[in-house]
Design a protein around this motif. Structure first.
Motif, PDB file in Angstrom:
ATOM      1  N   PRO A 105       0.793  -1.232   0.000  1.00 31.58           N
ATOM      2  CA  PRO A 105       0.000   0.000   0.000  1.00 31.58           C
ATOM      3  C   PRO A 105       0.821   1.276   0.000  1.00 31.58           C
ATOM      4  CG  PRO A 105      -0.057  -1.051   2.159  1.00 31.58           C
ATOM      5  CD  PRO A 105       0.580  -2.027   1.219  1.00 31.58           C
ATOM      6  N   SER A 106       2.123   1.197   0.302  1.00 34.25           N
ATOM      7  CA  SER A 106       2.949   2.395   0.371  1.00 34.25           C
ATOM      8  C   SER A 106       3.662   2.714  -0.944  1.00 34.25           C
ATOM      9  CB  SER A 106       3.981   2.264   1.492  1.00 34.25           C
ATOM     10  OG  SER A 106       4.894   1.223   1.214  1.00 34.25           O
ATOM     11  N   VAL A 107       3.566   1.805  -1.928  1.00 33.39           N
ATOM     12  CA  VAL A 107       4.259   2.009  -3.199  1.00 33.39           C
ATOM     13  C   VAL A 107       3.240   2.171  -4.323  1.00 33.39           C
ATOM     14  CG1 VAL A 107       6.283   0.738  -2.379  1.00 33.39           C
ATOM     15  CG2 VAL A 107       4.508  -0.477  -3.655  1.00 33.39           C
ATOM     16  N   PHE A 108       3.737   2.403  -5.541  1.00 33.00           N
ATOM     17  CA  PHE A 108       2.827   2.667  -6.653  1.00 33.00           C
ATOM     18  C   PHE A 108       1.938   1.465  -6.969  1.00 33.00           C
ATOM     19  CE2 PHE A 108       5.648   6.286  -7.774  1.00 33.00           C
ATOM     20  CZ  PHE A 108       4.670   7.251  -7.976  1.00 33.00           C
ATOM     21  N   ALA A 109       2.531   0.267  -7.036  1.00 26.28           N
ATOM     22  CA  ALA A 109       1.749  -0.928  -7.354  1.00 26.28           C
ATOM     23  C   ALA A 109       1.173  -1.498  -6.065  1.00 26.28           C
ATOM     24  CB  ALA A 109       2.604  -1.953  -8.076  1.00 26.28           C
ATOM     25  N   THR A 110      -0.038  -1.087  -5.730  1.00 32.98           N
ATOM     26  CA  THR A 110      -0.629  -1.417  -4.438  1.00 32.98           C
ATOM     27  C   THR A 110      -1.389  -2.739  -4.441  1.00 32.98           C
ATOM     28  OG1 THR A 110      -2.653  -0.212  -4.990  1.00 32.98           O
ATOM     29  CG2 THR A 110      -0.893   1.020  -3.864  1.00 32.98           C
ATOM     30  N   ASN A 111      -1.614  -3.324  -5.602  1.00 30.61           N
ATOM     31  CA  ASN A 111      -2.475  -4.502  -5.659  1.00 30.61           C
ATOM     32  C   ASN A 111      -2.105  -5.405  -6.833  1.00 30.61           C
ATOM     33  OD1 ASN A 111      -3.640  -3.303  -7.986  1.00 30.61           O
ATOM     34  ND2 ASN A 111      -5.154  -2.230  -6.734  1.00 30.61           N
ATOM     35  N   GLY A 112      -2.876  -6.483  -6.986  1.00 32.70           N
ATOM     36  CA  GLY A 112      -2.583  -7.443  -8.034  1.00 32.70           C
ATOM     37  C   GLY A 112      -2.727  -6.879  -9.429  1.00 32.70           C
ATOM     38  N   ALA A 113      -3.739  -6.071  -9.655  1.00 31.63           N
ATOM     39  CA  ALA A 113      -3.949  -5.512 -10.988  1.00 31.63           C
ATOM     40  C   ALA A 113      -2.741  -4.680 -11.436  1.00 31.63           C
ATOM     41  CB  ALA A 113      -5.213  -4.665 -11.001  1.00 31.63           C
ATOM     42  N   LYS A 114      -2.200  -3.875 -10.525  1.00 31.61           N
ATOM     43  CA  LYS A 114      -1.079  -3.001 -10.877  1.00 31.61           C
ATOM     44  C   LYS A 114       0.223  -3.787 -11.009  1.00 31.61           C
ATOM     45  CE  LYS A 114      -3.148   1.111  -8.767  1.00 31.61           C
ATOM     46  NZ  LYS A 114      -3.118   2.063  -7.636  1.00 31.61           N
ATOM     47  N   VAL A 115       0.463  -4.722 -10.097  1.00 31.52           N
ATOM     48  CA  VAL A 115       1.664  -5.555 -10.211  1.00 31.52           C
ATOM     49  C   VAL A 115       1.604  -6.399 -11.479  1.00 31.52           C
ATOM     50  CG1 VAL A 115       2.856  -7.545  -9.215  1.00 31.52           C
ATOM     51  CG2 VAL A 115       2.251  -5.617  -7.765  1.00 31.52           C
ATOM     52  N   GLY A 116       0.451  -6.983 -11.745  1.00 36.15           N
ATOM     53  CA  GLY A 116       0.314  -7.787 -12.955  1.00 36.15           C
ATOM     54  C   GLY A 116       0.580  -6.987 -14.212  1.00 36.15           C
ATOM     55  N   ALA A 117       0.098  -5.756 -14.253  1.00 43.43           N
ATOM     56  CA  ALA A 117       0.333  -4.899 -15.428  1.00 43.43           C
ATOM     57  C   ALA A 117       1.819  -4.616 -15.606  1.00 43.43           C
ATOM     58  CB  ALA A 117      -0.447  -3.604 -15.284  1.00 43.43           C
ATOM     59  N   LEU A 118       2.526  -4.367 -14.508  1.00 46.07           N
ATOM     60  CA  LEU A 118       3.964  -4.109 -14.600  1.00 46.07           C
ATOM     61  C   LEU A 118       4.724  -5.350 -15.052  1.00 46.07           C
ATOM     62  CD1 LEU A 118       4.554  -1.911 -11.425  1.00 46.07           C
ATOM     63  CD2 LEU A 118       5.013  -1.223 -13.790  1.00 46.07           C
ATOM     64  N   VAL A 119       4.393  -6.492 -14.484  1.00 49.02           N
ATOM     65  CA  VAL A 119       5.086  -7.726 -14.854  1.00 49.02           C
ATOM     66  C   VAL A 119       4.902  -8.014 -16.343  1.00 49.02           C
ATOM     67  CG1 VAL A 119       5.084 -10.235 -14.546  1.00 49.02           C
ATOM     68  CG2 VAL A 119       5.039  -8.738 -12.549  1.00 49.02           C
ATOM     69  N   ARG A 120       3.700  -7.834 -16.829  1.00 45.60           N
ATOM     70  CA  ARG A 120       3.458  -8.078 -18.248  1.00 45.60           C
ATOM     71  C   ARG A 120       4.180  -7.057 -19.116  1.00 45.60           C
ATOM     72  NH1 ARG A 120      -1.515  -9.426 -15.927  1.00 45.60           N
ATOM     73  NH2 ARG A 120      -2.351  -7.314 -16.208  1.00 45.60           N
ATOM     74  N   ALA A 121       4.258  -5.804 -18.652  1.00 45.90           N
ATOM     75  CA  ALA A 121       4.958  -4.775 -19.425  1.00 45.90           C
ATOM     76  C   ALA A 121       6.456  -5.042 -19.493  1.00 45.90           C
ATOM     77  CB  ALA A 121       4.703  -3.398 -18.810  1.00 45.90           C
ATOM     78  N   VAL A 122       7.041  -5.532 -18.411  1.00 45.29           N
ATOM     79  CA  VAL A 122       8.471  -5.849 -18.406  1.00 45.29           C
ATOM     80  C   VAL A 122       8.744  -7.021 -19.340  1.00 45.29           C
ATOM     81  CG1 VAL A 122      10.385  -6.665 -16.965  1.00 45.29           C
ATOM     82  CG2 VAL A 122       8.819  -4.922 -16.097  1.00 45.29           C
ATOM     83  N   GLY A 123       7.886  -8.013 -19.308  1.00 45.31           N
ATOM     84  CA  GLY A 123       7.970  -9.114 -20.268  1.00 45.31           C
ATOM     85  C   GLY A 123       9.189  -9.992 -20.123  1.00 45.31           C
ATOM     86  N   SER A 124       9.659 -10.190 -18.886  1.00 49.79           N
ATOM     87  CA  SER A 124      10.821 -11.034 -18.648  1.00 49.79           C
ATOM     88  C   SER A 124      10.494 -12.073 -17.582  1.00 49.79           C
ATOM     89  CB  SER A 124      12.011 -10.189 -18.169  1.00 49.79           C
ATOM     90  OG  SER A 124      13.051 -11.021 -17.670  1.00 49.79           O
ATOM     91  N   PRO A 125      10.916 -13.326 -17.784  1.00 49.54           N
ATOM     92  CA  PRO A 125      10.703 -14.332 -16.736  1.00 49.54           C
ATOM     93  C   PRO A 125      11.490 -14.030 -15.473  1.00 49.54           C
ATOM     94  CG  PRO A 125      12.118 -15.203 -18.469  1.00 49.54           C
ATOM     95  CD  PRO A 125      11.587 -13.899 -18.961  1.00 49.54           C
ATOM     96  N   ARG A 126      12.395 -13.060 -15.534  1.00 51.23           N
ATOM     97  CA  ARG A 126      13.200 -12.689 -14.370  1.00 51.23           C
ATOM     98  C   ARG A 126      12.492 -11.703 -13.447  1.00 51.23           C
ATOM     99  NH1 ARG A 126      17.127 -16.455 -13.725  1.00 51.23           N
ATOM    100  NH2 ARG A 126      17.890 -17.076 -15.785  1.00 51.23           N
ATOM    101  N   VAL A 127      11.360 -11.168 -13.873  1.00 46.78           N
ATOM    102  CA  VAL A 127      10.525 -10.317 -13.016  1.00 46.78           C
ATOM    103  C   VAL A 127       9.143 -10.941 -12.964  1.00 46.78           C
ATOM    104  CG1 VAL A 127       9.475  -8.052 -12.689  1.00 46.78           C
ATOM    105  CG2 VAL A 127      11.821  -8.220 -13.517  1.00 46.78           C
ATOM    106  N   GLN A 128       8.793 -11.456 -11.802  1.00 41.69           N
ATOM    107  CA  GLN A 128       7.513 -12.120 -11.597  1.00 41.69           C
ATOM    108  C   GLN A 128       6.777 -11.472 -10.418  1.00 41.69           C
ATOM    109  OE1 GLN A 128       6.198 -14.522 -13.609  1.00 41.69           O
ATOM    110  NE2 GLN A 128       7.985 -14.302 -14.949  1.00 41.69           N
ATOM    111  N   ALA A 129       5.637 -12.011 -10.076  1.00 41.23           N
ATOM    112  CA  ALA A 129       4.795 -11.416  -9.036  1.00 41.23           C
ATOM    113  C   ALA A 129       4.898 -12.178  -7.730  1.00 41.23           C
ATOM    114  CB  ALA A 129       3.339 -11.389  -9.496  1.00 41.23           C
ATOM    115  N   LEU A 130       4.955 -11.419  -6.642  1.00 44.43           N
ATOM    116  CA  LEU A 130       4.801 -11.974  -5.308  1.00 44.43           C
ATOM    117  C   LEU A 130       3.357 -11.704  -4.897  1.00 44.43           C
ATOM    118  CD1 LEU A 130       7.233 -11.605  -2.296  1.00 44.43           C
ATOM    119  CD2 LEU A 130       4.754 -11.524  -2.000  1.00 44.43           C
ATOM    120  N   TYR A 131       2.626 -12.748  -4.636  1.00 42.74           N
ATOM    121  CA  TYR A 131       1.221 -12.611  -4.231  1.00 42.74           C
ATOM    122  C   TYR A 131       1.158 -12.570  -2.712  1.00 42.74           C
ATOM    123  CZ  TYR A 131      -3.760 -13.906  -3.748  1.00 42.74           C
ATOM    124  OH  TYR A 131      -5.090 -13.934  -3.420  1.00 42.74           O
TER     125      TYR A 131
END
Length: 293
Positions: free
Chosen positions: A146-172
């Protein structure tokens, strides 16, 4: 038995790794995640002490499943600060290699503006992080907070897909979603937003009352762990589930401690609360196993 592995973040118990090892063995866990030890964040601990810590953990038959770093809890518009965090990322990558860890947890910069406006800049910084992860054969696990820009799954998911690398994934971290200013539901909404990109899971629970969120023992809050665990099993998740208590029996962690968890004050009272969380969580797992028989 469920296919996933179970762990706990050590400083949710104590600043003494020996205490975390004892609790992990007592509850049949397979791994530990390191964040702060001996009152210090990992990148401030001597190499000799880190070698001692690694030996203690491995001699106990446990894995170091991840390093919980503060990387990119920094101001995106501060060029010097961002550069310092990129150097910190490389330092943690070197530590991960020594400690035989494969995951580095990190973030998406302090929220001080509109997420959409800074989205391309955050994605570019994460692409640079992906290059370092490739060099060290690691994965950067981007956590909603909640203290950073990507506060939830929708925002983290959008960033991960934009980066497009298997080296950056999501922590749920479904518990974190209960602090989300956008009010995203931890499950199923947060999970569905990240599905297919989840490399690591933190466990905590909380209840929301009006404009306030309070941490509680796992399974007694609003995450809905019974349904979530059943879904993880159905989807074949076989990674780590790591308890990150963020809950104390006789006190309440401050907003600053939640934003920057580390040190002796943060760990005070953590062992009793973590035991309660582990007992509650393991009871949920046992119930699921019985239902599947």
């Amino acid at each position: 038995m469920p296919p996933f592995r179970l762990g706990v973040i050590t400083d949710e118990i104590s600043q003494d790794v020996g205490d975390a090892i004892r609790i992990a063995k007592q509850y049949g866990l397979q791994g530990l995640e390191l964040r702060s030890v001996d009152g210090k964040q990992l990148h401030r601990i001597s190499e000799r002490r880190l070698e001692e810590i690694a030996a203690m953990i491995h001699d106990a038959g446990l894995s170091i499943c991840a390093l919980s770093t503060p990387v990119f809890k920094s101001h995106l518009k501060n060029i010097e600060e961002v550069a310092a965090h990129h150097r910190m990322l490389r330092k943690y990558a070197e530590l991960a290699r020594r400690l035989d860890a494969r995951l580095l947890r990190g973030f998406s910069f302090w929220a001080d503006g509109d997420f959409g406006a800074v989205f391309p800049a955050i994605a570019e910084e994460l692409r640079q992080a992906a290059s370092v992860m490739e060099e060290y054969d690691l994965v950067f696990a981007l956590e909603p907070d909640p203290s950073v820009f990507a506060t939830n799954g929708a925002k983290v998911g959008a960033l991960v897909r934009a980066v497009g690398s298997p080296r950056v994934q999501a922590l749920y971290d479904p518990g974190n979603h209960l602090w989300d200013p956008d009010g995203e539901l931890p499950f199923p909404d947060g999970y569905e937003a990240l599905r297919g990109h989840i490399c690591h899971i933190h466990l905590k629970d909380a209840v929301r009352e009006h404009d306030r969120t309070e941490a509680v023992a796992i399974g007694t809050g609003e995450v809905g762990y019974e349904q979530l665990l059943a879904r993880l099993i159905a989807d074949g998740y076989d990674g780590w589930l790591v308890v990150e208590t963020h809950y104390r029996l006789q006190s309440t962690l401050s907003e600053e401690q939640l934003k920057r968890p580390a040190g002796y004050d943060f760990s005070a009272g953590g062992e009793a609360a973590t035991k309660e969380c582990l007992e509650s969580f393991l009871h949920l797992l046992k119930q699921l196993e019985q239902k599947s028989l």
